[in-house]
Design an enzyme around this catalytic site. Structure first.
Site, mmCIF file in Angstrom:
data_model
loop_
_atom_site.group_PDB
_atom_site.id
_atom_site.type_symbol
_atom_site.label_atom_id
_atom_site.label_comp_id
_atom_site.label_asym_id
_atom_site.label_seq_id
_atom_site.Cartn_x
_atom_site.Cartn_y
_atom_site.Cartn_z
ATOM 1 N N SER A 184 0.823 -1.200 0.000
ATOM 2 C CA SER A 184 0.000 0.000 0.000
ATOM 3 C C SER A 184 0.869 1.267 0.000
ATOM 4 C CB SER A 184 -0.941 -0.042 1.213
ATOM 5 O OG SER A 184 -1.914 0.960 1.152
ATOM 6 N N HIS A 389 -7.810 -5.212 -0.224
ATOM 7 C CA HIS A 389 -6.626 -4.524 0.284
ATOM 8 C C HIS A 389 -6.112 -5.150 1.576
ATOM 9 C CE1 HIS A 389 -4.130 -0.921 -0.268
ATOM 10 N NE2 HIS A 389 -4.112 -0.799 1.049
#
Length: 415
Positions: A184, A389
């Site tokens: 990320s 995610h």
């Protein structure tokens, strides 16, 4: 006033109320309070203690950046299931926004990437970016007093923190290169580093970017967008009342979620639902015990300025520096608009591993980023269509869906 503005105002007032009425607990009383609330003992121990408990040999190191931030970095020198000599070069594994190195342990020895990668016999290093609970120190500045401590966003992560961590690892291990894995924000910051400090491209064999965050134009998480835009909207007011730190460990948001989610029933129902509202839903991916663990480490804290940068990022169509406004941009950058990070300069061999159900780093934004990179080895979409995610750090299925691809490229760029 629009419904969105009304919601933002309520959220803002809640933030101020939580900070000024309820306040943050002091570091010295965190553990006694958690024991009084019947927290399980495991979340109270730090990275090295937890790794050691599960049979992994680990160390704690201190890194000082060029601008004086004191960062804590952990190392797993030997995986519990490693039966061969340690491979070279070393591997750096970087966490994402509002996380710490603990996120790679939270899902346990059978799924946590820190455990799995060290079990492949790699010398694994896990830094902590400035501003989280492991790296909330400076050689001169006091984070509780000096607002200058919190004057950072993603630029400083890439320009100072990652280079300092790389230099420390290479010096300590006598290695000329390392392999980088960034999740990320940890992926986006790596690209910032190489666009701003090209000398570091010679120090990386391969970079494996997991759900990398750069441009956030098409972020699908409404809660994430609302949170960041609310901070952006009230940034001047928050700084006026002395708010420079965002969502720290021990703050009211983390305290409440950790307390509520410590219960197995709440963790498997309400807390699981909350994760699904923040990110794309993936039923059955995250174990209840992992949910109970992760909220004791998340959110881990960052600067208000960094969250505001994300508020800006969801409203532009590029990956750029912090926007101070036209007048100050002229002073800082010499241009009315903040300059974009030049991804075409990043010549490091890069692998992207991504999920189609990621609500933070959307496939559209990742595709955009990938198209800018001159040395993209592979853009790999996880086979599971619901992979999102948070699955990178918390899914019980990491060894099935992403570890083989990580292992493939680490092996290719290792001795």
């Amino acid at each position: 006033m629009s419904p969105v503005t009304n919601t933002s105002l309520i959220l803002y007032l809640s933030l101020v109320l939580f900070k000024n009425v309820l306040g943050d607990i002091e570091a010295g009383v965190r553990k006694p309070l958690k024991f009084n609330l019947n927290y399980p003992s495991e979340p109270l121990i730090n990275f090295t203690e937890l790794a050691t408990r599960h049979g992994y040999v680990s160390e704690q190191h201190t890194v000082i950046t060029e601008d004086g931030y004191i960062l804590t970095m952990f190392r797993i020198t030997k995986g519990r299931n490693c039966r061969r000599p340690i491979k070279r070069p070393p591997v750096l594994l970087m966490h994402g926004l509002l996380m710490s190195s603990d996120c790679f342990l939270d899902s346990g020895p059978n799924a946590g990437l820190a455990y799995l990668i060290s079990d492949l016999c790699y010398d694994l290093w896990l830094p902590n970016i400035r501003g989280n609970y492991y790296s909330r120190r400076h050689i001169k500045l006091d984070p509780d007093v000096d607002q200058d401590f919190w004057d950072f966003s993603n630029l400083e992560f890439g320009y100072y923190d990652i280079p300092a961590s790389i230099d420390y690892i290479l010096h300590h291990t006598k290695s000329k290169k390392l392999n980088y894995i960034g999740f990320s924000q940890g992926g986006g910051s790596f690209l910032v580093m190489n666009s701003k400090r090209p000398e570091y491209m010679e120090k990386t064999g391969v970079a494996i970017l997991l759900e990398p965050g750069t441009r956030h134009t098409y972020t699908r998480s409404r809660l994430f967008r609302l949170l960041c835009e609310t901070y952006l909207l009230y940034y001047p007011l928050l700084t006026d009342i002395g708010e420079y730190e965002a969502l720290p460990l021990g703050g009211i948001v983390q305290k409440l979620t950790a307390f509520l989610c410590k219960d197995s029933i709440a963790a498997s129902s309400g807390c699981r639902l909350a994760l699904g509202l923040i990110d794309g839903p993936h039923p059955g991916s995250v174990e209840t015990e992992t949910i109970k663990m992760l909220f004791n480490h998340f959110p881990a804290g960052t600067s208000l300025k960094n969250i505001v940068w994300y508020g800006q990022a969801v409203n532009v169509d590029t990956f750029q520096n912090f926007d101070y406004g036209a007048s100050k941009n002229l002073q800082v950058y010499g241009s009315v608009q903040p300059p974009a990070f030049n991804l075409s300069l990043v010549e490091v061999p890069i692998v992207i591993i991504h999920g189609r159900n990621d609500f933070f780093a959307s496939p559209a934004d990742v595709e955009w980023m990938a198209s800018k990179l001159p040395n993209l080895l592979e853009q790999f979409y996880v086979e599971e269509p619901l992979w999102n995610h948070f699955d990178v750090t918390y899914s019980r299925l990491t060894s099935k869906y992403i570890l083989p691809k990580i292992s493939e490229y680490l092996k290719k760029y290792s001795n």
